[in-house]
Design a protein around this motif. Structure first.
Motif, mmCIF file in Angstrom:
data_model
loop_
_atom_site.group_PDB
_atom_site.id
_atom_site.type_symbol
_atom_site.label_atom_id
_atom_site.label_comp_id
_atom_site.label_asym_id
_atom_site.label_seq_id
_atom_site.Cartn_x
_atom_site.Cartn_y
_atom_site.Cartn_z
ATOM 1 N N VAL A 79 0.811 -1.222 0.000
ATOM 2 C CA VAL A 79 0.000 0.000 0.000
ATOM 3 C C VAL A 79 0.848 1.278 0.000
ATOM 4 N N GLY A 80 1.968 1.250 0.699
ATOM 5 C CA GLY A 80 2.712 2.496 0.911
ATOM 6 C C GLY A 80 3.181 3.172 -0.363
ATOM 7 N N ALA A 81 3.794 2.415 -1.262
ATOM 8 C CA ALA A 81 4.381 3.008 -2.462
ATOM 9 C C ALA A 81 3.308 3.528 -3.415
ATOM 10 N N VAL A 82 2.267 2.703 -3.659
ATOM 11 C CA VAL A 82 1.246 3.142 -4.620
ATOM 12 C C VAL A 82 0.439 4.313 -4.082
ATOM 13 N N LEU A 83 0.300 4.386 -2.762
ATOM 14 C CA LEU A 83 -0.447 5.503 -2.175
ATOM 15 C C LEU A 83 0.306 6.819 -2.404
ATOM 16 N N ILE A 84 1.616 6.786 -2.215
ATOM 17 C CA ILE A 84 2.410 8.018 -2.348
ATOM 18 C C ILE A 84 2.520 8.459 -3.803
ATOM 19 N N VAL A 85 2.848 7.530 -4.715
ATOM 20 C CA VAL A 85 3.070 7.958 -6.104
ATOM 21 C C VAL A 85 1.779 7.982 -6.916
ATOM 22 N N GLY A 86 0.737 7.272 -6.447
ATOM 23 C CA GLY A 86 -0.525 7.236 -7.188
ATOM 24 C C GLY A 86 -1.485 8.302 -6.713
ATOM 25 N N GLY A 87 -1.477 8.550 -5.417
ATOM 26 C CA GLY A 87 -2.332 9.587 -4.866
ATOM 27 C C GLY A 87 -3.751 9.134 -4.571
ATOM 28 N N ASN A 88 -4.101 7.882 -4.859
ATOM 29 C CA ASN A 88 -5.429 7.350 -4.541
ATOM 30 C C ASN A 88 -6.539 8.218 -5.135
ATOM 31 N N ILE A 89 -6.425 8.558 -6.413
ATOM 32 C CA ILE A 89 -7.403 9.415 -7.082
ATOM 33 C C ILE A 89 -8.525 8.547 -7.658
ATOM 34 N N LEU A 90 -9.776 8.914 -7.333
ATOM 35 C CA LEU A 90 -10.940 8.132 -7.758
ATOM 36 C C LEU A 90 -10.960 7.992 -9.280
ATOM 37 N N HIS A 91 -11.275 6.796 -9.758
ATOM 38 C CA HIS A 91 -11.366 6.468 -11.183
ATOM 39 C C HIS A 91 -10.033 6.624 -11.912
ATOM 40 N N HIS A 92 -8.943 6.818 -11.194
ATOM 41 C CA HIS A 92 -7.690 7.061 -11.894
ATOM 42 C C HIS A 92 -6.551 6.200 -11.313
ATOM 43 N N THR A 93 -6.309 6.374 -10.019
ATOM 44 C CA THR A 93 -5.200 5.623 -9.424
ATOM 45 C C THR A 93 -5.631 4.914 -8.142
ATOM 46 N N ARG A 94 -6.906 4.645 -8.014
ATOM 47 C CA ARG A 94 -7.387 4.018 -6.788
ATOM 48 C C ARG A 94 -7.321 2.505 -6.930
ATOM 49 N N VAL A 95 -6.490 1.862 -6.116
ATOM 50 C CA VAL A 95 -6.375 0.402 -6.157
ATOM 51 C C VAL A 95 -6.917 -0.187 -4.857
ATOM 52 N N MET A 96 -6.923 -1.493 -4.746
ATOM 53 C CA MET A 96 -7.564 -2.162 -3.609
ATOM 54 C C MET A 96 -6.998 -1.701 -2.271
ATOM 55 N N THR A 97 -5.680 -1.737 -2.170
ATOM 56 C CA THR A 97 -5.093 -1.450 -0.859
ATOM 57 C C THR A 97 -5.300 0.008 -0.460
ATOM 58 N N THR A 98 -5.142 0.913 -1.420
ATOM 59 C CA THR A 98 -5.312 2.333 -1.058
ATOM 60 C C THR A 98 -6.776 2.620 -0.735
ATOM 61 N N THR A 99 -7.693 1.955 -1.426
ATOM 62 C CA THR A 99 -9.112 2.146 -1.131
ATOM 63 C C THR A 99 -9.438 1.647 0.271
ATOM 64 N N ILE A 100 -8.897 0.494 0.617
ATOM 65 C CA ILE A 100 -9.158 -0.045 1.954
ATOM 66 C C ILE A 100 -8.682 0.944 3.014
ATOM 67 N N ALA A 101 -7.477 1.487 2.811
ATOM 68 C CA ALA A 101 -6.946 2.451 3.782
ATOM 69 C C ALA A 101 -7.865 3.669 3.886
ATOM 70 N N LEU A 102 -8.297 4.190 2.740
ATOM 71 C CA LEU A 102 -9.120 5.406 2.734
ATOM 72 C C LEU A 102 -10.512 5.148 3.314
ATOM 73 N N GLU A 103 -11.188 4.090 2.806
ATOM 74 C CA GLU A 103 -12.570 3.847 3.211
ATOM 75 C C GLU A 103 -12.655 3.471 4.690
ATOM 76 N N THR A 104 -11.653 2.790 5.189
ATOM 77 C CA THR A 104 -11.658 2.447 6.607
ATOM 78 C C THR A 104 -11.590 3.719 7.448
ATOM 79 N N SER A 105 -10.725 4.650 7.031
ATOM 80 C CA SER A 105 -10.601 5.877 7.818
ATOM 81 C C SER A 105 -11.863 6.736 7.686
ATOM 82 N N LYS A 106 -12.609 6.555 6.572
ATOM 83 C CA LYS A 106 -13.859 7.291 6.408
ATOM 84 C C LYS A 106 -15.021 6.591 7.099
#
Lengths: 258, 234
Positions: free
Chosen positions: B171-198
């Protein structure tokens, strides 16, 4: 590639000649020595051998037989001395020789693929490989094992495959390192028959053994190696009738040549 | 407790109905990780085979480095790739930051050492066994590498699967370089991190379940492959 093709052309020509014509002979070894870990394993060995014989390098375990064979095949370089196959260095002569190791190296492939792999590495065109491999399987009596993974063959079958694999390359000289160590009498008989079949095609046989019975059955010429030194080199009948050194006499007599 | 079971029910619902958002995220995850692993295999297998087969000065140091790089922390890799790709960085002109390509680059850096180091070991062991036979056949370096790679294929595939396991779960690398942008760079692990915190546990759980199934499938495939190789060729 051109070099590879030239090799095969030369082979094709050589099979038409009489078996006595051995382009890689004479093998001349002058003062060869090899040491490892401060121990002299091969000590100032010199000899010359020519065509038309089965040479058996005889000696107890640890006498340096395997190492001598590796030096002849160019897998190791001698620390001193010189080895010449009709003027060629061992490394240059290697492609015209086959080598069968004491523990045969079986690729993780089928029996047939073990043969075609060796032929491919030697540059044989794809179209001819299968046919040549089938011939080799027939010589070794392994036709019904063609598709079986080679590493699931029995010890004797693996050794036969290793010899067939060398045979398929049509070597002028076949080097065998203790080909029947750890095999039962039946498997040993099959290997010895196969060695004779290979020789019948004109391949010069040089093999090692510590089995005196095997040396009596196969050798036309014996080299007795003891503690890295070549003590005797004679026609087989002369060697067995009257060994010249106490060590050889003791070894033939069933004693331990200490 | 009620929240928890409700989240599970909704998660199952999302998976079974093939929710479009969920599918998009899963597909992007697979695209990024499979691409990075494919590149890592293309790079790592020949490198591992070369180091495993050849003897050269400094080889020991190369092996130590390859093994050490297997343990790179993903966030540090993410940070370094971020700095390289950011506007001010040396590769900034390509505008790759916050794209799937940036994520593939970061995961490649994480996975390539795993594939290289593991395949180096596989090839070295095989070469130990085959070396004299290959030399006896006068096999050239290319023939030798091809032989070792083919005969090590089951164990090498296991090495590649280990790399995929690392990539898909990271999760760490893709979150930093991808930015977890909806419909663009959101992958499973980054989504889990984001949605859990939400507090959106349903989507997070659904993705978590898929991730676990994928990880289990990769492990199962690896052990089946190893077993096949063992059974067929010993």
């Amino acid at each position: 590639m051109a070099e590879v093709r030239a090799t095969h052309d030369r082979r094709a020509a050589s099979t038409d000649q009489a078996p006595a014509a051995h382009p890689l002979m004479p093998l001349e070894v002058h003062g060869v020595g090899f040491a490892a870990g401060g121990k002299q394993i091969i000590d100032n060995v010199s000899f010359t051998i020519r065509g038309g014989a089965r040479t058996v390098i005889l000696g107890p375990n640890g006498s340096g037989k395997s190492l001598l064979l590796r030096l002849l095949h160019g897998l190791l370089a001698p620390a001193s001395g010189r080895i010449s196959w009709a003027g060629l260095s061992p490394a240059r002569a290697r492609r015209r020789q086959g080598m069968v190791f004491q523990r045969p190296v079986m690729l993780r492939r089928s029996t047939l693929a073990n043969l075609t792999h060796a032929l491919a590495v030697h540059g044989m065109p794809r179209a001819q490989r299968r046919e040549q491999a089938r011939r080799a399987l027939a010589v070794a009596g392994l036709e019904d094992r063609a598709r079986q993974p080679a590493r699931t063959l029995s010890g004797g079958e693996q050794q036969r495959l290793a010899i067939a694999r060398a045979w398929a390359l049509e070597p002028e000289v076949l080097l065998l390192d203790e080909p029947t160590a750890n095999l039962d009498p039946e498997a040993t008989a099959a290997i010895e028959a196969l060695v004779r079949a290979v020789e019948a095609r004109g391949t010069r046989i040089i093999m090692t053994t510590h089995d005196i019975g095997q040396a009596r059955r196969l050798a036309t010429e014996v080299m007795f190696l003891h503690r890295g030194r070549l003590l005797e080199h004679d026609a087989a009948h002369a060697f067995f009738a009257g060994p010249a050194t106490p060590a050889a006499a003791s070894f033939i007599g069933g004693g331990l040549p200490l | 407790m009620n929240d928890f079971s409700a989240a599970f029910a909704m998660a199952a619902q999302l998976v079974l109905s093939l929710d479009p958002e969920l599918v998009e995220i899963v597909l992007l995850s697979l695209y990024v990780s499979l691409s990075s692993v494919a590149l890592a295999a293309l790079f790592g297998l020949p490198l591992g085979a070369t180091v495993g087969m050849l003897r050269f000065p400094g080889r020991r140091a190369v092996i130590v480095m390859m093994n050490a790089l297997m343990g790179l922390p993903p966030v540090v890799v993410g940070l370094v790739v971020y700095m390289l790709l950011s506007r001010a960085g040396p590769l900034g002109e390509f505008g790759l930051l916050f794209t799937p390509t940036a994520m593939i680059i970061a995961q490649f850096i994480l996975v390539a050492p795993i594939v290289s180091a593991l395949s180096r070991q596989v090839v070295e062991d095989l070469h130990e066994e085959y070396g004299e036979h290959l030399r006896s056949l006068d096999a050239g370096p290319l023939d030798s590498v091809a032989t070792l790679l083919w005969d090590g294929r089951f164990r090498l595939l296991t090495a590649v699967l280990a790399g995929f396991g690392r990539a898909i779960a990271e999760v760490g690398a893709v979150l930093i370089v991808g930015g977890n942008i909806l419909h663009h760079t959101r992958v499973m692990t980054t989504t889990i991190a984001l949605e859990t915190s939400k507090g959106n546990l349903a989507l997070a759980l659904a993705l978590g379940m898929i991730l676990i199934v994928l990880a289990a499938a990769v492990n199962a495939a690896a052990s089946i492959l190893a077993g096949m190789g063992e059974r067929q060729h010993g």
